[in-house]
Design an enzyme around this catalytic site. Structure first.
Site, PDB file in Angstrom:
ATOM      1  N   SER A  87       0.844  -1.185   0.000  1.00 56.29           N
ATOM      2  CA  SER A  87       0.000   0.000   0.000  1.00 56.29           C
ATOM      3  C   SER A  87       0.878   1.233   0.000  1.00 56.29           C
ATOM      4  CB  SER A  87      -0.889   0.007   1.253  1.00 56.29           C
ATOM      5  OG  SER A  87      -1.578   1.231   1.379  1.00 56.29           O
ATOM      6  N   TYR A  89      -2.045  -0.417  10.441  1.00 57.63           N
ATOM      7  CA  TYR A  89      -2.116  -0.793   9.023  1.00 57.63           C
ATOM      8  C   TYR A  89      -0.813  -0.434   8.315  1.00 57.63           C
ATOM      9  CZ  TYR A  89      -3.809  -1.166   4.230  1.00 57.63           C
ATOM     10  OH  TYR A  89      -3.956  -1.523   2.908  1.00 57.63           O
TER      11      TYR A  89
END
Length: 269
Positions: free
Chosen positions: A149, A162
């Site tokens: 990501s 995350y």
């Protein structure tokens, strides 16, 4: 033609995708099917996997499968990989897409959820990768695609856990790429920004995050097509969208400015 370059043509090649029941993983499955691959989708929801497999069969004219697996359970991961190799065929491409996130302040973050996120996003990916890469190494051919990501390049507020998982995926992938290249196996890291999927049904409790981002939001079918186009090449990363790639580079080169960007321009939580 030797090694991963053989995989430019995916027709009748076995492509395994984790997190394939919806969102980006589902679009990876359909894109691989359009290229004639034998798609094996893995996730927890068997009913959704069955729907995806039927659509893949329609698109590819090849067999397609949905195999239920919990990515927090190493034994299940190992069993599914062994089943694919034994009953379906040698795995040519592994797409490690399974993962989830949660946008919350760290001081009040539930640590049991943090542990589960680490198990799914990092350890599950590692277990699947090792099982598949051992088989690929024997054949001296394979492609591994790890979905990380932009949060693994540029952390923003409310993405502490995350981002930690995605920084881990990036570090793991960068080292793995160097280890596996001599064995004919490519390793690609995908670093997307926000994608219009149900990922945010869990991650964003406000329900407003994607709307605030506007045109910067990616479409999952576009991401899937760009990623699958790299199979059979030595491409090391796919970074999307372009404006966030520029931001990530600035973040790395100019940390002070990076904090301003991460805490302001790219922080819509």
């Amino acid at each position: 033609m030797r090694g991963y370059r053989q995989l430019k043509n995916l027709k009748r090649r076995v492509v395994v995708i984790t997190g394939a029941s919806s969102g980006l993983g589902e679009q990876f499955a359909y894109q691989a099917a359009r290229e004639g691959a034998i798609v094996v989708g893995c996730a927890r929801r068997q009913d959704k996997l069955d729907q995806v497999a039927r659509q893949c069969q329609h698109l590819s004219g090849q067999p397609a499968y949905g195999l239920a697996v919990d990515m927090t359970d190493p034994a299940q991961i190992q069993a599914v990989i062994a089943q694919v190799e034994r009953e379906i065929g040698p795995i040519a491409v592994l797409i490690n897409n399974a993962g989830f996130g949660l946008m919350e302040d760290f001081l009040t973050f539930d640590m049991a959820t943090a542990e589960k996120m680490m198990r799914v996003n990092v350890l599950g990916l590692m277990y699947a990768t090792q099982e598949v890469a051992l088989k690929m190494a024997e054949r001296q051919c394979g492609a591994i695609i790890n979905v990380a990501s932009m949060a693994g390049k540029m952390a923003t507020p409310k993405s502490t856990v995350y981002s930690a998982t995605k920084f881990a995926v990036l570090g793991f992938s960068n080292a793995l790429r160097l280890e596996l290249k001599p064995l004919g196996i490519s390793v690609l890291t995908v670093n997307p920004g926000p994608i219009a999927t149900n990922f945010f049904n869990i991650a964003d409790k406000s329900g407003q995050y994607l709307a605030k981002l506007g045109k910067i939001v990616l479409q999952p079918e576009d991401v899937a097509a760009k990623v699958l186009a790299t199979v059979g090449t030595s491409r090391r990363e796919v970074n999307l969208p372009g404006i966030m790639e520029v931001g990530a580079r600035l973040y790395s080169l100019f940390p002070g400015l990076g904090d301003v960007l991460a805490g302001g321009l790219f922080n819509k939580k």
